[in-house]
Design a protein around this motif. Structure first.
Motif, PDB file in Angstrom:
ATOM      1  N   THR A 184     -13.112   3.798   2.287  1.00  0.00           N
ATOM      2  CA  THR A 184     -13.926   3.463   1.109  1.00  0.00           C
ATOM      3  C   THR A 184     -13.602   4.390  -0.055  1.00  0.00           C
ATOM      4  O   THR A 184     -13.513   5.611   0.121  1.00  0.00           O
ATOM      5  N   ALA A 195      -8.461  -2.537   0.406  1.00  0.00           N
ATOM      6  CA  ALA A 195      -9.115  -3.787   0.835  1.00  0.00           C
ATOM      7  C   ALA A 195      -8.082  -4.865   1.178  1.00  0.00           C
ATOM      8  O   ALA A 195      -8.043  -5.370   2.296  1.00  0.00           O
ATOM      9  N   ALA A 247     -22.718  -6.948  -3.160  1.00  0.00           N
ATOM     10  CA  ALA A 247     -21.518  -7.472  -2.493  1.00  0.00           C
ATOM     11  C   ALA A 247     -21.392  -8.956  -2.820  1.00  0.00           C
ATOM     12  O   ALA A 247     -21.287  -9.799  -1.927  1.00  0.00           O
ATOM     13  N   ASN A 254     -18.718 -12.021   3.556  1.00  0.00           N
ATOM     14  CA  ASN A 254     -17.775 -11.282   4.412  1.00  0.00           C
ATOM     15  C   ASN A 254     -18.022  -9.778   4.341  1.00  0.00           C
ATOM     16  O   ASN A 254     -18.197  -9.113   5.362  1.00  0.00           O
ATOM     17  N   LEU A 255     -18.030  -9.246   3.107  1.00  0.00           N
ATOM     18  CA  LEU A 255     -18.161  -7.788   2.980  1.00  0.00           C
ATOM     19  C   LEU A 255     -19.591  -7.321   3.223  1.00  0.00           C
ATOM     20  O   LEU A 255     -19.818  -6.366   3.970  1.00  0.00           O
ATOM     21  N   ILE A 273     -20.766  -4.618   5.974  1.00  0.00           N
ATOM     22  CA  ILE A 273     -21.402  -3.324   5.651  1.00  0.00           C
ATOM     23  C   ILE A 273     -22.709  -3.195   6.441  1.00  0.00           C
ATOM     24  O   ILE A 273     -22.986  -2.153   7.048  1.00  0.00           O
ATOM     25  N   THR A 324      -8.502  -1.265  -4.518  1.00  0.00           N
ATOM     26  CA  THR A 324      -8.772  -2.600  -3.981  1.00  0.00           C
ATOM     27  C   THR A 324      -7.546  -3.122  -3.244  1.00  0.00           C
ATOM     28  O   THR A 324      -7.637  -3.662  -2.147  1.00  0.00           O
ATOM     29  N   ASN A 344     -13.636  -1.621   2.851  1.00  0.00           N
ATOM     30  CA  ASN A 344     -12.957  -2.806   3.383  1.00  0.00           C
ATOM     31  C   ASN A 344     -13.727  -3.306   4.604  1.00  0.00           C
ATOM     32  O   ASN A 344     -14.653  -2.634   5.073  1.00  0.00           O
ATOM     33  N   ILE A 345     -13.350  -4.483   5.103  1.00  0.00           N
ATOM     34  CA  ILE A 345     -14.206  -5.111   6.119  1.00  0.00           C
ATOM     35  C   ILE A 345     -14.177  -4.389   7.471  1.00  0.00           C
ATOM     36  O   ILE A 345     -15.009  -4.682   8.328  1.00  0.00           O
ATOM     37  N   ALA A 367     -19.874  -3.170  -5.065  1.00  0.00           N
ATOM     38  CA  ALA A 367     -18.575  -3.360  -4.396  1.00  0.00           C
ATOM     39  C   ALA A 367     -17.795  -4.482  -5.068  1.00  0.00           C
ATOM     40  O   ALA A 367     -16.762  -4.919  -4.555  1.00  0.00           O
ATOM     41  N   SER A 404     -13.811   1.899   7.771  1.00  0.00           N
ATOM     42  CA  SER A 404     -13.401   1.533   6.400  1.00  0.00           C
ATOM     43  C   SER A 404     -12.735   2.714   5.700  1.00  0.00           C
ATOM     44  O   SER A 404     -13.035   3.871   5.987  1.00  0.00           O
TER      45      SER A 404
END
Ligand SMILES: NC(=O)c1ccc[n+]([C@@H]2O[C@H](COP(=O)([O-])OP(=O)(O)OC[C@H]3O[C@@H](n4cnc5c(N)ncnc54)[C@H](OP(=O)(O)O)[C@@H]3O)[C@@H](O)[C@H]2O)c1
Length: 259
Positions: free
Chosen positions: A125, A166, A65, A10-11, A15, A162, A115-116, A90, A123
């Motif tokens: 970050t 996230a 990731a 997913n992440l 990215i 997080t 985050n996604i 990450a 994001s």
């Protein structure tokens, strides 16, 4: 930069897609064992491979990731091929101390918490690094500033980052879903209710970020004395709106800390 992302889930895939779309001059490679699940990334100019080490010696930046329990094995696999590189992890909950002990000192390992929404250049970050690696973290901060915002934080706040940054994506989406459901109850079809709720949340966020204001200042602009907004807001607060959000965020943080 030559960027290797290990773990195209997913992440990692988000990215890769974000960097491919919103940055220029980067050569991006993503690895995972089941490459057939991310074949579509090739269409965006992203290299996809199952081998974590092929070409990794050419990488300027390696992004991890993967899940926490996969981290040590992956580091053991890639580290013999790396020398003097920046590795940005990450991975939630794996500390700088652990990562740098494992790396044995020749590579700088920093932590990132995107985050996604990175896929859409949006994001929030957070980045943390040991004091001696702060300078090496700067290109990573610059890179993630191109796919949203990136700030350096103290590592002791990484779990909090997080949750807020996230997990926060899910919290914000749940707010939009609730607005949508209310929208249906007051007369809209589901599609229209969602479109209005999502755009209204986006508009509120744009306003907040562009005006650099406190949310309450902007709320004042929308609340007419004795009007419909303030009665709705106060009813939500009587029902525990802010309180439930704060409690949820603190519960998520407790869960991360307890493991
Ligand atoms: N999702 C988020 O919003 C988010 C946000 C911030 C941080 N994080 C953190 O990012 C990490 C990844 O999360 P995620 O949600 O992306 O998990 P995920 O979807 O499960 O992705 C992990 C990926 O790692 C791959 N993988 C496993 N072992 C591997 C190996 N030995 N070599 C190469 N690839 C390997 C898996 O694919 P194969 O099984 O095919 O190899 C999988 O696609 C976690 O530590 C998480 O805490 C996630």
């Amino acid at each position: 930069m030559n960027i290797h992302i290990i773990g195209g889930g997913n992440l990692g895939a988000a990215i890769a897609k974000g960097l491919a779309q919103f940055t220029t001059g980067n050569n991006i490679t993503v690895t995972r064992r089941n490459t057939h699940l991310i074949e579509s990334l090739k269409g965006q100019g992203i290299n996809v491979q199952a081998n974590n080490t092929a070409g990794i010696e050419m990488a300027d930046l390696v992004i991890l990731a993967i899940k926490p329990w996969q981290t040590d094995a992956v580091l053991d696999e890639i580290l013999p091929h790396l020398n003097g590189k920046i590795i940005a992890s990450a991975v939630s909950g794996v500390t700088l101390q652990h990562l740098n002990q494992r790396a044995g000192g020749s590579n700088a390992i920093i932590r990132i918490m995107p985050n996604i929404a990175v896929e859409f250049g949006a994001s929030a970050t957070c980045v943390s690094a040991l004091p001696q690696d702060m300078e090496k973290a700067q290109p990573v901060v610059a890179l993630f500033n191109q796919v949203g915002t990136a700030v350096i934080i103290d590592e002791k706040l990484m779990d909090a980052a997080t949750v807020l940054g996230a997990c926060g994506t899910a919290f914000a989406l749940r707010y939009i879903r609730a607005s949508m459901q209310a929208g249906i109850e007051i007369g809209f079809d589901a599609k229209t209710a969602l479109a209005i709720a999502a755009q209204t949340a986006l508009g509120a966020t744009e306003m907040l970020l562009k005006e650099q204001a406190h949310p309450e200042q902007l709320i004042d602009k929308v609340t007419t004395p004795q009007g419909c907004t303030i009665v709705g807001l106060n009813e939500m607060e009587h029902e525990g709106f802010s309180s439930s959000l704060i409690k949820g965020i603190k519960t998520s943080l407790r869960k991360i800390k307890e493991g």
